[in-house]
Design an enzyme around this catalytic site. Structure first.
Site, PDB file in Angstrom:
ATOM      1  N   GLU A 234      -0.891  -9.687  10.062  1.00 19.51           N
ATOM      2  CA  GLU A 234       0.357  -9.201   9.461  1.00 19.51           C
ATOM      3  C   GLU A 234       1.549  -9.959  10.030  1.00 19.51           C
ATOM      4  O   GLU A 234       1.528 -10.347  11.206  1.00 19.51           O
ATOM      5  CB  GLU A 234       0.551  -7.718   9.780  1.00 19.51           C
ATOM      6  CG  GLU A 234      -0.526  -6.824   9.233  1.00 19.51           C
ATOM      7  CD  GLU A 234      -0.151  -5.362   9.403  1.00 19.51           C
ATOM      8  OE1 GLU A 234       0.432  -4.814   8.462  1.00 19.51           O
ATOM      9  OE2 GLU A 234      -0.405  -4.801  10.480  1.00 19.51           O
TER      10      GLU A 234
ATOM     11  N   HIS B 132      -9.654   0.418   9.282  1.00 24.45           N
ATOM     12  CA  HIS B 132      -9.763  -0.638   8.270  1.00 24.45           C
ATOM     13  C   HIS B 132     -10.806  -1.706   8.623  1.00 24.45           C
ATOM     14  O   HIS B 132     -11.676  -2.029   7.815  1.00 24.45           O
ATOM     15  CB  HIS B 132      -8.414  -1.333   8.056  1.00 24.45           C
ATOM     16  CG  HIS B 132      -7.280  -0.394   7.752  1.00 24.45           C
ATOM     17  ND1 HIS B 132      -7.439   0.733   7.000  1.00 24.45           N
ATOM     18  CD2 HIS B 132      -5.969  -0.421   8.104  1.00 24.45           C
ATOM     19  CE1 HIS B 132      -6.273   1.363   6.880  1.00 24.45           C
ATOM     20  NE2 HIS B 132      -5.369   0.681   7.556  1.00 24.45           N
TER      21      HIS B 132
ATOM     22  N   ASP C 175      -4.870   1.805  15.256  1.00 28.11           N
ATOM     23  CA  ASP C 175      -4.160   1.767  13.975  1.00 28.11           C
ATOM     24  C   ASP C 175      -4.933   0.977  12.917  1.00 28.11           C
ATOM     25  O   ASP C 175      -4.874   1.303  11.733  1.00 28.11           O
ATOM     26  CB  ASP C 175      -2.771   1.143  14.199  1.00 28.11           C
ATOM     27  CG  ASP C 175      -1.897   1.157  12.959  1.00 28.11           C
ATOM     28  OD1 ASP C 175      -1.810   2.220  12.321  1.00 28.11           O
ATOM     29  OD2 ASP C 175      -1.299   0.107  12.619  1.00 28.11           O
TER      30      ASP C 175
ATOM     31  N   ARG D 124       9.835  20.174   2.791  1.00 30.55           N
ATOM     32  CA  ARG D 124      10.696  21.248   3.270  1.00 30.55           C
ATOM     33  C   ARG D 124      12.046  21.287   2.547  1.00 30.55           C
ATOM     34  O   ARG D 124      12.622  22.329   2.342  1.00 30.55           O
ATOM     35  CB  ARG D 124      10.913  21.057   4.770  1.00 30.55           C
ATOM     36  CG  ARG D 124      11.202  22.348   5.452  1.00 30.55           C
ATOM     37  CD  ARG D 124      10.909  22.284   6.897  1.00 30.55           C
ATOM     38  NE  ARG D 124      11.304  21.010   7.465  1.00 30.55           N
ATOM     39  CZ  ARG D 124      11.278  20.750   8.750  1.00 30.55           C
ATOM     40  NH1 ARG D 124      10.867  21.657   9.586  1.00 30.55           N
ATOM     41  NH2 ARG D 124      11.649  19.582   9.208  1.00 30.55           N
TER      42      ARG D 124
ATOM     43  N   ASP E 234      -9.030   5.683   3.509  1.00 30.25           N
ATOM     44  CA  ASP E 234      -8.781   4.429   4.211  1.00 30.25           C
ATOM     45  C   ASP E 234      -8.407   3.464   3.100  1.00 30.25           C
ATOM     46  O   ASP E 234      -9.268   3.053   2.312  1.00 30.25           O
ATOM     47  CB  ASP E 234     -10.036   3.940   4.937  1.00 30.25           C
ATOM     48  CG  ASP E 234      -9.750   2.675   5.717  1.00 30.25           C
ATOM     49  OD1 ASP E 234      -9.034   1.791   5.177  1.00 30.25           O
ATOM     50  OD2 ASP E 234     -10.204   2.555   6.857  1.00 30.25           O
ATOM     51  N   HIS E 235      -7.120   3.139   2.996  1.00 24.97           N
ATOM     52  CA  HIS E 235      -6.700   2.448   1.770  1.00 24.97           C
ATOM     53  C   HIS E 235      -7.334   1.067   1.634  1.00 24.97           C
ATOM     54  O   HIS E 235      -7.392   0.514   0.545  1.00 24.97           O
ATOM     55  CB  HIS E 235      -5.175   2.406   1.642  1.00 24.97           C
ATOM     56  CG  HIS E 235      -4.488   1.402   2.519  1.00 24.97           C
ATOM     57  ND1 HIS E 235      -4.238   1.618   3.841  1.00 24.97           N
ATOM     58  CD2 HIS E 235      -4.000   0.174   2.247  1.00 24.97           C
ATOM     59  CE1 HIS E 235      -3.614   0.564   4.349  1.00 24.97           C
ATOM     60  NE2 HIS E 235      -3.459  -0.331   3.399  1.00 24.97           N
TER      61      HIS E 235
ATOM     62  N   LYS F 171       0.107  -7.808  14.653  1.00 22.24           N
ATOM     63  CA  LYS F 171       1.411  -7.801  13.997  1.00 22.24           C
ATOM     64  C   LYS F 171       2.167  -9.048  14.415  1.00 22.24           C
ATOM     65  O   LYS F 171       1.905  -9.621  15.473  1.00 22.24           O
ATOM     66  CB  LYS F 171       2.190  -6.552  14.414  1.00 22.24           C
ATOM     67  CG  LYS F 171       1.464  -5.277  13.984  1.00 22.24           C
ATOM     68  CD  LYS F 171       2.412  -4.239  13.453  1.00 22.24           C
ATOM     69  CE  LYS F 171       1.706  -3.011  12.968  1.00 22.24           C
ATOM     70  NZ  LYS F 171       1.432  -2.986  11.532  1.00 22.24           N
TER      71      LYS F 171
ATOM     72  N   ASP G 113       7.924  24.876   3.571  1.00 22.91           N
ATOM     73  CA  ASP G 113       7.855  24.479   4.966  1.00 22.91           C
ATOM     74  C   ASP G 113       6.373  24.594   5.328  1.00 22.91           C
ATOM     75  O   ASP G 113       5.792  25.681   5.258  1.00 22.91           O
ATOM     76  CB  ASP G 113       8.704  25.446   5.803  1.00 22.91           C
ATOM     77  CG  ASP G 113       8.673  25.085   7.278  1.00 22.91           C
ATOM     78  OD1 ASP G 113       7.729  24.377   7.696  1.00 22.91           O
ATOM     79  OD2 ASP G 113       9.586  25.524   8.003  1.00 22.91           O
TER      80      ASP G 113
ATOM     81  N   LYS H 108      -4.497   8.859   7.282  1.00 23.60           N
ATOM     82  CA  LYS H 108      -4.628   8.555   8.692  1.00 23.60           C
ATOM     83  C   LYS H 108      -3.274   8.691   9.392  1.00 23.60           C
ATOM     84  O   LYS H 108      -2.266   8.701   8.697  1.00 23.60           O
ATOM     85  CB  LYS H 108      -5.206   7.159   8.884  1.00 23.60           C
ATOM     86  CG  LYS H 108      -4.264   6.023   8.425  1.00 23.60           C
ATOM     87  CD  LYS H 108      -4.904   4.701   8.635  1.00 23.60           C
ATOM     88  CE  LYS H 108      -4.640   4.148   9.998  1.00 23.60           C
ATOM     89  NZ  LYS H 108      -3.444   3.329  10.137  1.00 23.60           N
TER      90      LYS H 108
ATOM     91  N   LYS I  49      -9.020  -1.513  -1.981  1.00 25.41           N
ATOM     92  CA  LYS I  49      -8.559  -2.856  -2.384  1.00 25.41           C
ATOM     93  C   LYS I  49      -9.626  -3.490  -3.288  1.00 25.41           C
ATOM     94  O   LYS I  49     -10.816  -3.364  -3.023  1.00 25.41           O
ATOM     95  CB  LYS I  49      -8.294  -3.723  -1.147  1.00 25.41           C
ATOM     96  CG  LYS I  49      -7.066  -3.225  -0.358  1.00 25.41           C
ATOM     97  CD  LYS I  49      -6.632  -4.207   0.706  1.00 25.41           C
ATOM     98  CE  LYS I  49      -5.588  -3.591   1.613  1.00 25.41           C
ATOM     99  NZ  LYS I  49      -4.218  -3.985   1.347  1.00 25.41           N
TER     100      LYS I  49
HETATM  101  C1  BG6 Z   1      -1.728   0.890   7.890  1.00 23.19           C
HETATM  102  C2  BG6 Z   1      -1.233   0.696   9.300  1.00 23.19           C
HETATM  103  O1  BG6 Z   1      -2.855   1.716   7.884  1.00 23.19           O
HETATM  104  O2  BG6 Z   1      -2.056  -0.369   7.323  1.00 23.19           O
HETATM  105  C3  BG6 Z   1      -0.046  -0.255   9.328  1.00 23.19           C
HETATM  106  O3  BG6 Z   1      -0.854   1.950   9.866  1.00 23.19           O
HETATM  107  C4  BG6 Z   1      -0.384  -1.549   8.620  1.00 23.19           C
HETATM  108  O4  BG6 Z   1       0.364  -0.508  10.680  1.00 23.19           O
HETATM  109  C5  BG6 Z   1      -0.967  -1.276   7.230  1.00 23.19           C
HETATM  110  O5  BG6 Z   1       0.821  -2.316   8.519  1.00 23.19           O
HETATM  111  C6  BG6 Z   1      -1.471  -2.550   6.591  1.00 23.19           C
HETATM  112  O6  BG6 Z   1      -1.864  -2.308   5.255  1.00 23.19           O
HETATM  113  P1  BG6 Z   1      -1.807  -3.463   4.153  1.00 23.19           P
HETATM  114  O7  BG6 Z   1      -2.423  -2.852   2.953  1.00 23.19           O
HETATM  115  O8  BG6 Z   1      -0.361  -3.819   3.984  1.00 23.19           O
HETATM  116  O9  BG6 Z   1      -2.596  -4.614   4.714  1.00 23.19           O
END
Ligand code: BG6
Length: 492
Positions: A216, A240, A235, A49, A177-178, A340, A92, A148, A182
């Site tokens: 984490e 994941h 989350d 925006r 989904d990252h 976490k 926007d 996501k 990996k």
């Molecule tokens: C994200 C979550 O999808 O993945 C976060 O929303 C999380 O809460 C993160 O911290 C973790 O990703 P990575 O690659 O750092 O393990």
């Protein structure tokens, strides 16, 4: 080598000035350019925006690279080229008429492929897609990438999907989904299907249990507003961890292409035994972090975070036992846990093999023969190791056996190769229209169905998540989860 097949593409990033773009997407695109993986005419167009000139955007990206890719500083070869690719369009997302600016910027002109990366709130996905369509920007060669969260339950995820699919076909939608990008996750496929060694032993006759841990040290990092509505189950587990479970548990696909792989993953998701009602008490553990120490530093509890609400029952930790009701995995528990503010940042998949059926090493020192374990570590380091029993060298040692790790450290084995970030591989795949590492909607839906069952069971109880000290391994009850079945978590 895949380099040659790369076509020029316009990559438009909605949320182009935001955190994800600056921390992950632009550094990933920069690395692709450095590795010669972006075609000459590929352009990167930030969209948001804010009013900004192309020069301002280039300066902002330069700052982000200085911070997140320090090695890019002084890179006279890539930066000038990368800078030329960068431009900016102020839109926007809720103002349809603004989208004409993409036409003015010639996005997708001359039959170029276009990737629209939606790094925005999912509430905007529907309106962005319809405005793109109304400006002719949903042709077959144009794709959307959805970040996501894809909803917070089955109903909301369906609503998002319905909106997006009004204007884009399933083949044009890339749900990211990252974790699937990996390196070691992809290597899991190489290990399973590129070797004869493992697949014959990949079943309930040989494997005792599977453990997937994503631990984490960070807390909610100023995202209380988002996180408190999500929690660890939505989350992390819904996407994941469940995706990792699918790759471990799926049958060998006939081919390494998008639908063959996803057809196998969906079968696993459908075979996941529901965790509902009273089962949720015995099969899941929820936790919430309290203050504590991590790496020698005192850290806040969940309720001391900015924006917090002491009534919250959102879990920041979850451990659970999943069962897959099919022939291959009958009786093999899959233990999943994530949280976490735990003691260490690490993610790993552990395949715990069964004990040998009969031991010939019966003297005192060998009473506890350790079982074979295949450990696939995703982070912090990327490695795969196999624990095998060995004789301790020395004539005086008799037949004293000890476990030894056969290590495949990716950085040692391929020392000249930089290990790419997950987003590099995924962005490259979208540009070359390969959806193998992306989620098809039926997968998302099946994962939500399973997670919704757990959520509903939790909501029926007045029990709160169990408190755990930051820096610990989660609530004591999570340690007990495999112990109840006569098993243990693998220690990091
Ligand atoms: C994200 C979550 O999808 O993945 C976060 O929303 C999380 O809460 C993160 O911290 C973790 O990703 P990575 O690659 O750092 O393990």
């Amino acid at each position: 080598m895949m380099k040659a097949s790369l076509k020029a593409c316009d990559v438009v990033i909605f949320g182009g000035g935001g955190d994800l773009a600056m921390r992950k997407l632009l550094p990933a695109l920069y690395h692709l350019d450095q590795d010669g993986l972006l075609a000459k005419n590929t352009r990167i167009i930030g969209a948001s925006r804010r009013e900004m000139s192309a020069a301002d955007y280039q300066a902002k990206v330069r700052e982000a690279l200085d911070e997140f890719v320090p090695k890019s500083i002084g890179d006279e070869k890539t930066w000038p080229r990368f800078k030329e690719r960068l431009s900016y369009v102020s839109v926007d997302a809720q103002q349809e008429s603004d989208f004409a600016r993409f036409n003015d910027a010639k996005v997708g002109a001359d039959d170029k492929d276009v990737v629209f990366y939606l790094a925005t709130s999912p509430d905007l996905f529907g309106s962005i897609c319809s405005s793109l369509a109304n400006h002719g920007l949903n042709q077959e060669r144009m794709r959307v990438v959805l970040e996501k969260p894809l909803g917070r339950d089955l109903t909301s995820s369906r609503a998002i999907n319905d909106e997006v699919t009004q204007n884009f076909g399933e083949k044009q939608i890339f749900r990211i989904d990252h974790y699937l990008g990996k390196e070691t996750v992809q290597n899991l496929l190489a290990i399973r299907f590129g070797n004869t060694l493992f697949e014959p032993l990949w079943d309930s006759a040989h494997i005792d249990n599977v453990q997937i841990t994503v631990s984490e040290t960070v807390g909610v990092e100023g995202r209380w507003g988002y996180y408190d509505k999500a929690g660890a189950l939505r989350d992390m587990v819904q996407n994941h961890l469940v995706q990792l479970l699918c790759l471990v548990a799926m049958e060998p696909p006939g081919r390494n292409d998008a639908d063959s792989v996803r057809d196998e993953k969906i079968k696993v998701l459908k075979a996941l035994r529901p965790i509902e009602g009273a089962n949720a008490y015995t099969k899941t553990v929820r936790g919430q972090y309290a203050k504590g120490m991590i790496n020698g530093k005192e850290v806040k509890g969940y309720f001391d975070e900015e924006g917090s609400n002491p009534e919250s029952r959102t879990e920041t930790f979850v451990a659970l036992r999943a069962d897959i009701d099919n022939w291959r995995w009958a009786g093999v528990p899959f233990y999943l846990r994530t949280g976490k503010r735990l003691g260490q940042r690490y993610s790993e998949i552990v395949i715990q093999y069964k004990a040998i059926p009969h031991s010939i090493f019966n003297d005192e020192s060998n009473r506890q023969l350790q079982r074979n374990q295949l450990i696939i570590r995703l982070q912090p380091e990327e490695k795969i190791s196999l624990t095998v029993m060995n004789k301790v060298p020395g004539a005086g040692e008799g037949m004293n056996l000890q476990p030894v790790d056969l290590n495949l450290s990716l950085s040692e084995a391929f020392h000249n190769k930089r290990s790419p970030e997950a987003y590099e591989r995924l962005l490259l795949d979208v540009m070359r229209d390969d959806a193998t590492l992306f989620m098809r909607y039926d997968e998302v839906e099946a994962a939500w169905k399973w997670v919704d069952g757990i959520m509903a069971a939790w909501n029926q109880t007045s029990e709160r998540p169990k408190e755990y000290a930051s820096g610990s391994w989660g609530p004591a009850a999570s340690m007990a989860l495999p112990i109840k079945d006569g098993r243990n978590w693998h220690d990091y």
